[in-house]
Design an enzyme around this catalytic site. Structure first.
Site, PDB file in Angstrom:
ATOM      1  N   CYS A 117       0.833  -1.206   0.000  1.00  0.00           N
ATOM      2  CA  CYS A 117       0.000   0.000   0.000  1.00  0.00           C
ATOM      3  C   CYS A 117       0.867   1.256   0.000  1.00  0.00           C
ATOM      4  O   CYS A 117       1.346   1.678   1.055  1.00  0.00           O
ATOM      5  CB  CYS A 117      -0.939  -0.005   1.199  1.00  0.00           C
ATOM      6  SG  CYS A 117      -2.005   1.441   1.282  1.00  0.00           S
TER       7      CYS A 117
ATOM      8  N   CYS B   8      -0.417   4.186   2.009  1.00  0.00           N
ATOM      9  CA  CYS B   8      -0.242   4.021   3.453  1.00  0.00           C
ATOM     10  C   CYS B   8       1.220   4.204   3.861  1.00  0.00           C
ATOM     11  O   CYS B   8       1.517   4.843   4.865  1.00  0.00           O
ATOM     12  CB  CYS B   8      -0.669   2.624   3.891  1.00  0.00           C
ATOM     13  SG  CYS B   8      -2.154   2.011   3.108  1.00  0.00           S
ATOM     14  N   ASP B   9       2.131   3.631   3.118  1.00  0.00           N
ATOM     15  CA  ASP B   9       3.512   3.517   3.589  1.00  0.00           C
ATOM     16  C   ASP B   9       4.530   4.345   2.805  1.00  0.00           C
ATOM     17  O   ASP B   9       5.697   4.407   3.202  1.00  0.00           O
ATOM     18  CB  ASP B   9       3.941   2.034   3.554  1.00  0.00           C
ATOM     19  CG  ASP B   9       3.097   1.193   4.502  1.00  0.00           C
ATOM     20  OD1 ASP B   9       2.660   1.731   5.536  1.00  0.00           O
ATOM     21  OD2 ASP B   9       2.857   0.014   4.208  1.00  0.00           O
TER      22      ASP B   9
HETATM   23  P1  FAD Z   1     -10.780  -5.356   6.491  1.00  0.00           P
HETATM   24  O1  FAD Z   1      -9.962  -4.448   7.307  1.00  0.00           O
HETATM   25  O2  FAD Z   1     -10.129  -6.130   5.387  1.00  0.00           O
HETATM   26  O3  FAD Z   1     -11.503  -6.376   7.477  1.00  0.00           O
HETATM   27  C1  FAD Z   1     -12.204  -7.475   6.973  1.00  0.00           C
HETATM   28  C2  FAD Z   1     -12.832  -8.201   8.156  1.00  0.00           C
HETATM   29  O4  FAD Z   1     -13.672  -9.227   7.649  1.00  0.00           O
HETATM   30  C3  FAD Z   1     -11.831  -8.873   9.089  1.00  0.00           C
HETATM   31  O5  FAD Z   1     -12.156  -8.560  10.408  1.00  0.00           O
HETATM   32  C4  FAD Z   1     -12.036 -10.363   8.839  1.00  0.00           C
HETATM   33  O6  FAD Z   1     -11.800 -11.144  10.001  1.00  0.00           O
HETATM   34  C5  FAD Z   1     -13.498 -10.374   8.458  1.00  0.00           C
HETATM   35  N1  FAD Z   1     -13.894 -11.556   7.667  1.00  0.00           N
HETATM   36  C6  FAD Z   1     -13.480 -11.910   6.429  1.00  0.00           C
HETATM   37  N2  FAD Z   1     -14.011 -13.096   6.085  1.00  0.00           N
HETATM   38  C7  FAD Z   1     -14.781 -13.473   7.150  1.00  0.00           C
HETATM   39  C8  FAD Z   1     -15.579 -14.612   7.434  1.00  0.00           C
HETATM   40  N3  FAD Z   1     -15.719 -15.636   6.558  1.00  0.00           N
HETATM   41  N4  FAD Z   1     -16.211 -14.691   8.634  1.00  0.00           N
HETATM   42  C9  FAD Z   1     -16.121 -13.669   9.520  1.00  0.00           C
HETATM   43  N5  FAD Z   1     -15.383 -12.562   9.302  1.00  0.00           N
HETATM   44  C10 FAD Z   1     -14.716 -12.488   8.133  1.00  0.00           C
HETATM   45  N6  FAD Z   1      -5.540   2.220   4.974  1.00  0.00           N
HETATM   46  C11 FAD Z   1      -5.400   3.474   5.422  1.00  0.00           C
HETATM   47  O7  FAD Z   1      -6.342   4.262   5.334  1.00  0.00           O
HETATM   48  N7  FAD Z   1      -4.221   3.903   5.996  1.00  0.00           N
HETATM   49  C12 FAD Z   1      -3.166   3.092   6.163  1.00  0.00           C
HETATM   50  O8  FAD Z   1      -2.122   3.499   6.661  1.00  0.00           O
HETATM   51  C13 FAD Z   1      -3.285   1.741   5.719  1.00  0.00           C
HETATM   52  N8  FAD Z   1      -2.271   0.873   5.872  1.00  0.00           N
HETATM   53  C14 FAD Z   1      -2.408  -0.410   5.441  1.00  0.00           C
HETATM   54  C15 FAD Z   1      -1.344  -1.286   5.620  1.00  0.00           C
HETATM   55  C16 FAD Z   1      -1.472  -2.593   5.231  1.00  0.00           C
HETATM   56  C17 FAD Z   1      -0.307  -3.537   5.427  1.00  0.00           C
HETATM   57  C18 FAD Z   1      -2.683  -3.047   4.605  1.00  0.00           C
HETATM   58  C19 FAD Z   1      -2.820  -4.489   4.178  1.00  0.00           C
HETATM   59  C20 FAD Z   1      -3.730  -2.182   4.400  1.00  0.00           C
HETATM   60  C21 FAD Z   1      -3.600  -0.847   4.818  1.00  0.00           C
HETATM   61  N9  FAD Z   1      -4.633   0.062   4.640  1.00  0.00           N
HETATM   62  C22 FAD Z   1      -4.505   1.338   5.108  1.00  0.00           C
HETATM   63  C23 FAD Z   1      -5.902  -0.331   3.992  1.00  0.00           C
HETATM   64  C24 FAD Z   1      -6.967  -0.586   5.085  1.00  0.00           C
HETATM   65  O9  FAD Z   1      -6.453  -1.487   6.028  1.00  0.00           O
HETATM   66  C25 FAD Z   1      -8.217  -1.169   4.446  1.00  0.00           C
HETATM   67  O10 FAD Z   1      -8.688  -0.281   3.456  1.00  0.00           O
HETATM   68  C26 FAD Z   1      -9.304  -1.365   5.491  1.00  0.00           C
HETATM   69  O11 FAD Z   1      -8.860  -2.180   6.543  1.00  0.00           O
HETATM   70  C27 FAD Z   1     -10.540  -2.003   4.877  1.00  0.00           C
HETATM   71  O12 FAD Z   1     -11.453  -2.170   5.897  1.00  0.00           O
HETATM   72  P2  FAD Z   1     -12.661  -3.204   5.791  1.00  0.00           P
HETATM   73  O13 FAD Z   1     -13.442  -2.996   7.025  1.00  0.00           O
HETATM   74  O14 FAD Z   1     -13.314  -3.081   4.487  1.00  0.00           O
HETATM   75  O15 FAD Z   1     -12.006  -4.648   5.790  1.00  0.00           O
END
Ligand code: FAD
Ligand code: NAP
Length: 315
Positions: free
Chosen positions: A137, A140-141
């Site tokens: 990302c 992010c980084d």
């Molecule tokens: P996610 O955070 O992907 O969460 C998905 C959830 O769904 C998890 O809790 C998982 O357990 C659950 N889930 C999935 N399948 C199932 C299932 N079958 N049963 C039950 N639960 C399930 N964004 C920023 O804005 N700033 C940053 O600095 C940043 N840094 C990042 C660094 C890294 C290394 C990564 C990988 C991403 C980063 N991002 C950052 C992006 C950000 O993390 C994502 O955009 C954000 O987390 C998405 O949120 P979400 O709620 O859609 O899903």
């Protein structure tokens, strides 16, 4: 006999989208149930400094931010379950999710917030230096590579956009692509090629991320030219893997409309899926922005839409 729980608002996923949806649904007295999944707190739990989530003058640690969101969602009345959903039935209301614990969760509405995962190359050295110079990302980084040299792996829109973005911070960006032409849109290709900080290494694949243990971090990459078979090493500080993302939608295939990359389709400007009462928020329906704040924003939208849907059902 297996356990079962019913709610007006069932939320799947505990990333920023899920927790935000839970905060809004709980404050609307919908007594939401949230199932956390395999990665409680979501993707941000695998990163360190988050510098672009509003409200924190000093960088907040990803896991700390997610603990705070969870606490807030619990504080306003969300019931949380540590379970992984292995089966979903969206064919009728209430919608039914079954956990690998055997517990059955039913909801008059469902907000899908299962997120997405960056695709990785699968190299042991990539895993070893993840978060220590290896990232998926740039938004992010990228900031951590001010005045340094980095490479980006991939040739699609994401890779080229990330390479261009990284030139705001890095002194040099090497785009490493496995073919001799980019997949990305022409306009992005032209911008990348015109950028003096970007060099493209064609027909090349990453063989190994090179690094040191103390202080831990990336020091370079070993690359193979797929046409000549020759190996070369580049000295650099950061490796951005941009070979695509996969949404976590396996559970819902064939049940809810998705695009050709399996992202859940929502009506533009809303989080409404093709199934009345089923909403999708966060990265599971967003292949463009993929940020914590946008995930939280759509989580909020989903909860507000759920509230309106339920009110309409009652009248
Ligand atoms: P996610 O955070 O992907 O969460 C998905 C959830 O769904 C998890 O809790 C998982 O357990 C659950 N889930 C999935 N399948 C199932 C299932 N079958 N049963 C039950 N639960 C399930 N964004 C920023 O804005 N700033 C940053 O600095 C940043 N840094 C990042 C660094 C890294 C290394 C990564 C990988 C991403 C980063 N991002 C950052 C992006 C950000 O993390 C994502 O955009 C954000 O987390 C998405 O949120 P979400 O709620 O859609 O899903
Ligand atoms: P993508 O289009 O699937 O491109 C992935 C790139 O990674 C390709 O160049 C591919 O190489 C390469 N790749 C895949 N696996 C690899 C491996 N194992 N080793 C080395 N290279 C590998 O993914 P994306 O760039 O993330 O884009 C995803 C979708 O979002 C696309 O529809 C894209 O258009 C869209 N998007 C749009 C924008 C925008 O409109 N501005 C921005 C970002 C993303 P090959 O080319 O050889 O297959």
């Amino acid at each position: 006999m297996s356990d079962s729980h019913h709610t007006k608002a069932l939320i799947l996923g505990s990333g920023p989208a899920g927790y935000t949806a839970a905060i809004y649904a709980a404050r609307a007295s919908l007594q939401p149930i949230l199932v956390k999944g395999l990665q409680p707190g979501g993707q941000l739990t695998i990163t360190t400094d988050v510098e672009n989530y509003p409200g924190f003058a000093e960088a907040v640690q990803g896991p700390d931010l997610m603990i705070a969101m969870q606490a807030q969602a619990e504080h306003v009345g969300t019931e949380m379950f540590d379970d992984i959903i292995v089966e979903a039935d969206l064919s009728k209301r209430p919608f039914t999710l079954t956990g690998d614990s055997g517990t059955v969760y039913t909801g008059d509405t469902l907000i899908i917030c299962t997120g997405a995962q960056a695709r990785w190359l699968g190299l042991p050295s990539e895993e070893k230096y993840m978060g220590m110079g290896v990232s998926a990302c740039a938004t992010c980084d990228g900031f951590f590579f001010r005045g340094k040299e980095v490479c980006v792996i991939g040739g699609g829109n994401t890779a080229v956009e990330e390479a261009i973005y990284l030139t705001n911070h890095a002194t040099k960006v090497t785009l490493i692509h496995r073919r001799d032409e980019l997949r990305s849109e022409k306009i992005l290709q032209e911008r990348a090629m015109a950028n003096p900080k970007i060099e493209i290494l064609w027909d090349s694949v990453l063989e190994e991320v090179l690094g040191q243990d103390s202080p831990p971090g990336v020091t370079g990459v070993r690359v193979k030219n797929v046409k000549t078979g020759d190996f070369s090493e580049l000295d650099l500080d950061g490796v951005f893997v941009a070979i695509g993302h996969s949404p976590n939608t396996e559970l819902f295939k064939g049940q809810v409309d998705m695009d050709n990359e399996n992202y859940i389709l929502t009506t533009p400007g809303t989080t409404q899926t093709n199934i009345p009462g089923v909403y999708a928020a966060g990265d599971v329906q967003d292949k463009i922005y993929r940020q914590a704040v946008t995930a939280a924003g759509t989580g909020c939208m989903a909860a507000l839409e759920v509230e309106k849907f339920l009110a309409e059902q009652e009248t």
